[in-house]
Write an enzyme that holds these catalytic residues in place. Structure first.
Site, PDB file in Angstrom:
ATOM      1  CG  MET A  39       4.106 -13.934 -13.758  1.00 45.73           C
ATOM      2  SD  MET A  39       2.944 -14.986 -14.613  1.00 45.73           S
ATOM      3  CE  MET A  39       3.555 -16.590 -14.172  1.00 45.73           C
ATOM      4  CB  ALA A  64       5.002 -16.369  -5.826  1.00 43.75           C
ATOM      5  N   GLY A 123      15.509 -16.732  -6.480  1.00 40.99           N
ATOM      6  CA  GLY A 123      15.808 -16.572  -7.902  1.00 40.99           C
ATOM      7  C   GLY A 123      15.453 -15.157  -8.353  1.00 40.99           C
ATOM      8  CG  HIS A 124      11.379 -13.830  -8.475  1.00 43.04           C
ATOM      9  ND1 HIS A 124      10.695 -14.828  -7.830  1.00 43.04           N
ATOM     10  CD2 HIS A 124      10.888 -13.776  -9.733  1.00 43.04           C
ATOM     11  CE1 HIS A 124       9.824 -15.361  -8.662  1.00 43.04           C
ATOM     12  NE2 HIS A 124       9.918 -14.751  -9.816  1.00 43.04           N
ATOM     13  N   GLY A 147      15.509 -14.879 -15.911  1.00 42.75           N
ATOM     14  CA  GLY A 147      16.224 -16.044 -15.386  1.00 42.75           C
ATOM     15  C   GLY A 147      16.420 -17.109 -16.462  1.00 42.75           C
ATOM     16  CD  GLU A 148      21.611 -18.381 -18.313  1.00 46.12           C
ATOM     17  OE1 GLU A 148      22.079 -19.396 -17.739  1.00 46.12           O
ATOM     18  OE2 GLU A 148      22.291 -17.649 -19.059  1.00 46.12           O
ATOM     19  CB  VAL A 199      18.874 -18.983  -7.873  1.00 48.39           C
ATOM     20  CG1 VAL A 199      19.224 -19.172  -6.407  1.00 48.39           C
ATOM     21  CG2 VAL A 199      19.430 -17.657  -8.376  1.00 48.39           C
TER      22      VAL A 199
HETATM   23  O1  PAF Z   1       8.858 -15.499 -16.116  1.00 50.04           O
HETATM   24  C1  PAF Z   1       7.827 -14.965 -15.669  1.00 50.04           C
HETATM   25  O2  PAF Z   1       7.644 -14.810 -14.465  1.00 50.04           O
HETATM   26  C2  PAF Z   1       6.755 -14.500 -16.646  1.00 50.04           C
HETATM   27  O3  PAF Z   1       6.671 -15.346 -17.743  1.00 50.04           O
HETATM   28  C3  PAF Z   1       6.927 -13.044 -17.073  1.00 50.04           C
HETATM   29  C4  PAF Z   1       8.215 -12.843 -17.867  1.00 50.04           C
HETATM   30  C5  PAF Z   1       6.930 -12.128 -15.859  1.00 50.04           C
HETATM   31  C6  PAF Z   1       5.763 -12.624 -17.989  1.00 50.04           C
HETATM   32  O4  PAF Z   1       4.542 -12.718 -17.332  1.00 50.04           O
END
Ligand code: PAF
Length: 261
Positions: A27, A29, A33-34, A144-145, A173
């Site tokens: 989503m 931002a 972690g991403h 992510g967990e 993370v």
């Molecule tokens: O974890 C997230 O960022 C959201 O729930 C996802 C998996 C991108 C779905 O909108």
């Protein structure tokens, strides 16, 4: 990195792509972690694809959706720097041509833990993830967990619906003080930020769930739940933040000694 702002362009491009695709739905931002998910996706696949879409159907609270940080241009730079091949940035109208008439309804785990406190949240998550997986057709998708319940639901949905993808869980993370990275952390200030790592600390302790919940409440958290199940302790609690409460979630693996077992 190619950026696709319409699904028409994306679908045309996808048809000519060759090799195994890895996918990270986000989503935006983007934080470290991403970045860990994107790096792993990049390392393990011929094609590395992410989506950036703030999915309105998974927000049970309109003000949370409004406050959700939107940093698209920076996100695209981060993803490009990490070597991603493609970013999909769809619109609501294209992603929900049916106006959310069709949805994925899971009848057990979506009613528990976070689901019990955020009605409809996981239906929105599962629906958008199924749409994105159908659009991207990846070999692997990375989650992510920190959002462990989400990971379990997505994994089980793919099995139930015969979606041919490997759902890859990736370790949470954390900041140096233990706080799990989250896009919402940016809204924590001063004392609330200093208090936030207590959630992870107490979830990791040997105390019973009820005691953990009480200690969190005494420290100033507003607690949704602390619950141990299937070898893992889950917790969700809020702290006051910029523009309203910030809801934190976390979970830790537990060894043999399980509550109530
Ligand atoms: O974890 C997230 O960022 C959201 O729930 C996802 C998996 C991108 C779905 O909108």
């Amino acid at each position: 990195m190619d950026v696709f702002r319409t699904l028409e362009e994306w679908r045309a491009a996808r048809r000519s792509m060759r090799g195994n695709a890895g996918f990270v739905p986000t989503m935006g931002a983007l934080h470290e972690g991403h970045a860990a998910l994107l790096r792993r996706c990049r390392a393990e696949n011929d094609l590395a694809i992410l989506s950036i879409y703030v999915n309105p159907t998974q927000f049970d609270d309109a003000s949370d959706l409004e406050r959700y940080p939107r940093t698209l241009e920076t996100d695209l730079e981060i993803a490009a720097d990490l070597g991603m091949d493609a970013a999909i940035v769809p619109s609501y109208d294209e992603l929900y041509p049916d106006g959310f008439r069709f949805r994925v309804d899971e009848t057990r785990l979506t009613r528990e833990l976070c689901g019990a406190h955020r009605p409809g949240h996981f239906t929105g998550v599962l629906t958008v993830v199924l749409k994105l997986l159908n659009l991207v057709r990846p070999k692997r998708a990375y989650f992510g967990e920190k959002d462990y319940q989400q990971y379990l639901l997505i994994r089980d949905m793919c099995l139930a619906m015969f979606v041919d993808v490997e759902i890859v869980p990736c370790s949470t993370v954390r900041e140096a003080d233990g706080l799990a990275l989250s896009s919402r952390n940016a809204r924590l200030r001063g004392p609330a930020r200093a208090l936030a790592p207590r959630l992870h600390e107490l979830l990791s302790s040997e105390l019973e769930d009820g005691v953990v919940a009480r200690r969190l409440a005494e420290a100033g958290f507003s607690v949704d739940y602390v619950e141990t199940r299937d070898g893992r302790r889950f917790g969700a609690a809020s702290l006051p933040g910029d523009g309203g409460d910030v809801r934190l979630i976390d979970n830790v693996a537990r060894n043999a000694k399980e509550q109530g077992a």
